[in-house]
Scaffold this active site. Structure first.
Site, short mmCIF file in Angstrom:
data_model
loop_
_atom_site.label_atom_id
_atom_site.label_comp_id
_atom_site.label_asym_id
_atom_site.label_seq_id
_atom_site.Cartn_x
_atom_site.Cartn_y
_atom_site.Cartn_z
N CYS A 86 -102.42 -18.88 36.52
CA CYS A 86 -102.75 -20.26 36.87
C CYS A 86 -102.44 -20.55 38.33
O CYS A 86 -101.36 -21.05 38.66
CB CYS A 86 -101.99 -21.22 35.95
SG CYS A 86 -102.42 -22.96 36.21
N ASP B 274 -91.43 -12.19 36.52
CA ASP B 274 -90.93 -12.89 37.71
C ASP B 274 -91.85 -14.02 38.16
O ASP B 274 -91.37 -15.05 38.66
CB ASP B 274 -90.68 -11.91 38.86
CG ASP B 274 -91.88 -11.04 39.19
OD1 ASP B 274 -92.93 -11.18 38.54
OD2 ASP B 274 -91.75 -10.20 40.10
N ASP C 124 -92.49 -4.09 32.10
CA ASP C 124 -92.06 -3.34 33.29
C ASP C 124 -90.54 -3.19 33.41
O ASP C 124 -90.07 -2.35 34.19
CB ASP C 124 -92.58 -4.02 34.56
CG ASP C 124 -94.09 -3.91 34.69
OD1 ASP C 124 -94.66 -2.93 34.16
OD2 ASP C 124 -94.70 -4.80 35.30
N ARG D 168 -99.22 16.55 25.43
CA ARG D 168 -98.58 17.86 25.58
C ARG D 168 -99.15 18.87 24.58
O ARG D 168 -99.28 20.06 24.88
CB ARG D 168 -97.06 17.74 25.40
CG ARG D 168 -96.32 19.03 25.74
CD ARG D 168 -94.81 18.88 25.59
NE ARG D 168 -94.23 18.02 26.60
CZ ARG D 168 -93.95 18.41 27.84
NH1 ARG D 168 -94.25 19.65 28.23
NH2 ARG D 168 -93.38 17.58 28.70
N GLY E 268 -89.79 14.88 28.54
CA GLY E 268 -89.60 16.19 29.15
C GLY E 268 -90.57 16.51 30.26
O GLY E 268 -90.98 17.67 30.43
N HIS F 272 -97.99 25.16 30.63
CA HIS F 272 -98.47 23.80 30.85
C HIS F 272 -97.40 22.98 31.56
O HIS F 272 -96.22 23.36 31.56
CB HIS F 272 -98.83 23.13 29.51
CG HIS F 272 -97.62 22.82 28.69
ND1 HIS F 272 -97.01 23.75 27.88
CD2 HIS F 272 -96.89 21.68 28.56
CE1 HIS F 272 -95.97 23.20 27.29
NE2 HIS F 272 -95.87 21.95 27.68
N HIS G 203 -103.88 -0.42 29.56
CA HIS G 203 -103.36 -1.58 28.84
C HIS G 203 -102.91 -1.29 27.41
O HIS G 203 -102.37 -2.17 26.75
CB HIS G 203 -104.39 -2.71 28.85
CG HIS G 203 -104.50 -3.38 30.19
ND1 HIS G 203 -105.21 -2.84 31.23
CD2 HIS G 203 -103.95 -4.53 30.66
CE1 HIS G 203 -105.12 -3.63 32.29
NE2 HIS G 203 -104.36 -4.67 31.97
N ILE G 204 -103.13 -0.07 26.94
CA ILE G 204 -102.58 0.28 25.63
C ILE G 204 -101.06 0.12 25.64
O ILE G 204 -100.43 -0.12 24.60
CB ILE G 204 -102.96 1.73 25.25
CG1 ILE G 204 -102.63 2.00 23.78
CG2 ILE G 204 -102.25 2.74 26.16
CD1 ILE G 204 -103.12 3.37 23.31
N GLN G 205 -100.46 0.19 26.83
CA GLN G 205 -99.00 0.07 26.94
C GLN G 205 -98.50 -1.34 26.63
O GLN G 205 -97.33 -1.53 26.33
CB GLN G 205 -98.56 0.46 28.36
CG GLN G 205 -98.82 1.92 28.68
CD GLN G 205 -98.76 2.20 30.17
OE1 GLN G 205 -97.69 2.45 30.71
NE2 GLN G 205 -99.91 2.16 30.84
#
Length: 319
Positions: free
Chosen positions: A73, A103, A127, A154, A185, A215, A249-251
């Site tokens: 806004c 913030d 965050d 992984r 890891g 890997h 944005h899946i996070q």
């Protein structure tokens, strides 16, 4: 204080609904009416405000996102916008406000406080970049989402003997990258708060490959740079097949973890306690598992930092 308001602002985070629920139930427990402001500060200006009852917050503690919706806004940055918002609150007899967000949301709460309207901030952002609290609402859930993605990536990285660069959120703060990288890891973790040596990273990848490592996983916070560009450079300089995954944005989504639900419940209820004690201009947090509150101006003037020992540990374990 007989009537208070609650809003969610800025980027959504899992657990915001649990915090709203706690605010409503804690207030009603003390015979205080609660009004929900929809769409953040935008709804404050437009007057999109409704009374919330116990039933209004039923069946939401386990839901991601925010029942009250959220929005940016720009108008609220103006004196006229803030005065209009306060006018709408006073029309309904609302005497205090709980603001859940990051913030930017805290800055809005600070401005309202400077206009003489009591506000308490509750840290809601994935965050984990708000000073004065060990954890913010949504961080733990986002962290687990990222770790789950790392584990799955992984699997395929191992099968194809590839290097993977995984870009995670964190424009100015590296907590998601650091914590997820440690838990997952990762061979290298890049965060905005720390300088990095690209040649050192490339050298580490080459040494790992030479000793038979099939890997590697590299975690990059978005504030450091583009994961795609890092991936290109790594492949060019190592000749190792490299892929990039930008989690995006899946996070922010998903059902909040148990930790976030409990944290949100504690912080939301504590914010109401402060308002009822006449303590506006504050923000709540958790430190060493104890509820704390701080002057919101001091928090806005402070800078969040990552734990240096954790970053050093990540380097020591990624040899």
């Amino acid at each position: 204080m007989k009537r208070i308001g609650v809003l969610t602002s800025g980027g959504d985070s899992p657990g915001m609904n649990a915090a709203v629920r706690a605010v409503v139930r804690k207030a009603i427990y003390h015979d205080v009416e609660v009004y929900g402001i929809y769409n953040g500060y935008s709804g404050l200006i437009s007057g999109k405000i409704e009374k919330l009852e116990l039933g209004s917050v039923g069946d939401i503690i386990h839901r991601g996102g925010t029942k009250l919706y959220t929005a940016r806004c720009p108008e609220f940055k103006t004196v006229e916008g803030r005065e209009k918002g306060i006018e709408n609150l006073k029309k309904l007899g609302i005497e205090g406000l709980v603001v859940i967000g990051g913030d930017g949301s805290y800055m809005g709460a600070k401005k309202l406080t400077e206009h003489g309207f009591p506000c308490v901030g509750v840290p809601g952002t994935i965050d984990n970049d708000i000073p004065g609290t060990d954890f913010t609402i949504g961080f733990d859930t986002a962290l687990n989402t990222v770790i789950d993605a790392i584990d799955k990536i992984r699997d395929t990285a191992t099968s194809h003997e590839r290097t993977y660069v995984i870009e995670v959120m964190g424009r100015h703060a590296g907590d998601i990258a650091l914590w997820a990288g440690l838990a997952g890891g990762a061979e290298s973790i890049l965060i905005p708060e720390a300088d990095y040596d690209m040649q050192e990273i490339i050298g580490r990848l080459k040494r790992g490959h030479d000793r038979g490592k099939k890997h590697s996983i590299i975690i990059v916070a978005e504030g450091v740079g583009s994961g795609v560009e890092f991936g290109k450079r790594i492949e060019e300089e190592t000749n190792l097949e490299t892929r990039v995954s930008v989690l995006g944005h899946i996070q922010r989504g998903g059902s909040p973890s148990a930790s976030d639900r409990v944290l949100a419940s504690r912080l939301g209820a504590y914010a109401v306690e402060l308002l009822l004690k006449g303590k506006g201009g504050r923000c709540v947090g958790i430190q060493n598992n104890k509820l704390v509150d701080h002057d919101i101006i001091e928090i806005l003037e402070s800078k969040h930092t990552v734990e240096p020992n954790m970053y050093q540990l990540s380097k020591e374990l990624s040899i």
